[in-house]
Write a protein that holds these residues in place. Sequence first.
Motif, short mmCIF file in Angstrom:
data_model
loop_
_atom_site.label_atom_id
_atom_site.label_comp_id
_atom_site.label_asym_id
_atom_site.label_seq_id
_atom_site.Cartn_x
_atom_site.Cartn_y
_atom_site.Cartn_z
N ASP A 5 2.34 19.30 53.46
CA ASP A 5 2.71 20.68 53.11
C ASP A 5 1.65 21.66 53.60
OD1 ASP A 5 4.37 22.64 51.59
OD2 ASP A 5 2.50 22.84 50.46
N ALA A 6 0.39 21.29 53.53
CA ALA A 6 -0.70 22.19 53.92
C ALA A 6 -0.62 22.56 55.40
CB ALA A 6 -2.06 21.56 53.61
N PHE A 7 -0.32 21.59 56.27
CA PHE A 7 -0.28 21.93 57.69
C PHE A 7 1.14 22.11 58.21
CE2 PHE A 7 -0.16 17.27 58.25
CZ PHE A 7 0.82 17.13 59.21
N GLY A 12 2.38 31.20 56.77
CA GLY A 12 1.30 32.12 57.12
C GLY A 12 1.54 32.78 58.46
N ARG A 13 2.05 32.01 59.41
CA ARG A 13 2.35 32.59 60.73
C ARG A 13 3.49 33.59 60.65
NH1 ARG A 13 1.43 27.11 64.29
NH2 ARG A 13 -0.85 27.21 64.23
N GLU A 16 2.12 36.82 59.40
CA GLU A 16 1.47 37.59 60.47
C GLU A 16 2.49 38.43 61.22
OE1 GLU A 16 -1.08 35.45 63.24
OE2 GLU A 16 -1.49 33.97 61.67
N VAL A 17 3.61 37.83 61.59
CA VAL A 17 4.65 38.53 62.34
C VAL A 17 5.23 39.67 61.50
CG1 VAL A 17 6.94 38.30 63.39
CG2 VAL A 17 5.20 36.55 63.78
N LEU A 18 5.53 39.38 60.23
CA LEU A 18 6.09 40.41 59.36
C LEU A 18 5.11 41.56 59.16
CD1 LEU A 18 7.87 38.16 56.72
CD2 LEU A 18 8.96 39.59 58.47
N GLY A 23 -1.93 28.28 55.07
CA GLY A 23 -1.94 26.86 55.38
C GLY A 23 -3.15 26.45 56.19
N HIS A 24 -3.04 25.28 56.78
CA HIS A 24 -4.16 24.69 57.52
C HIS A 24 -3.67 24.11 58.84
CE1 HIS A 24 -7.01 24.89 54.18
NE2 HIS A 24 -6.01 24.53 53.41
#
Length: 175
Positions: free
Chosen positions: A106-108, A115-116, A119-121, A145-146
């Motif tokens: 789940d973390a990666f 998270g990505r 960034e876009v939003l 995330g990681h």
Amino acid sequence: MDELVDSVRLMAKNNAKEASSANSIVANYPLISALVAFCIAQFIKLFVSRYREKRWDLKQLIGSGGMPSSHSSTVSALALAVGFQDGFRGSLFATASVFACVVMHDAFGVRLHAGRQAEVLNQIVYELPPEHPLAESIPLRELLGHTPSQVIVGSLLGILTATIGHLIVGSNTEA
């Protein structure tokens, strides 16, 4: 009078149980191992952030994301410590290992992509005209995330923490 004596005995017995449960939490090697791994990972994040950004960011002590993954270090330490304490063939170790795999995946996976998307939003919101109703909205958190390397390093940190803890606990029981 007998009731008073019984009450005092019951209170003493309850106090002994409370002290015993407090001692058992402190002596819970898997729990302590997981907490120590988490704290070490969060502490390392502070220094990684300092190195990369050339400034101290105390938010790193409590934030998620970044190098190393504290989630991965916590669950790896927990799983390995359970294995050391209760054996690697038992259902408890299997449960802790599957839990660790789910958390690390789940973390990666999901959290990294969330998270990505954030960034876009955020970039879309920044480009909105000032009169748009969403132009003043609070930016979404982007570091959720990681990367796989952050998860691997976190996992290795957890394994190292649990192993050192096992060596310490094992040497204390042998003495």
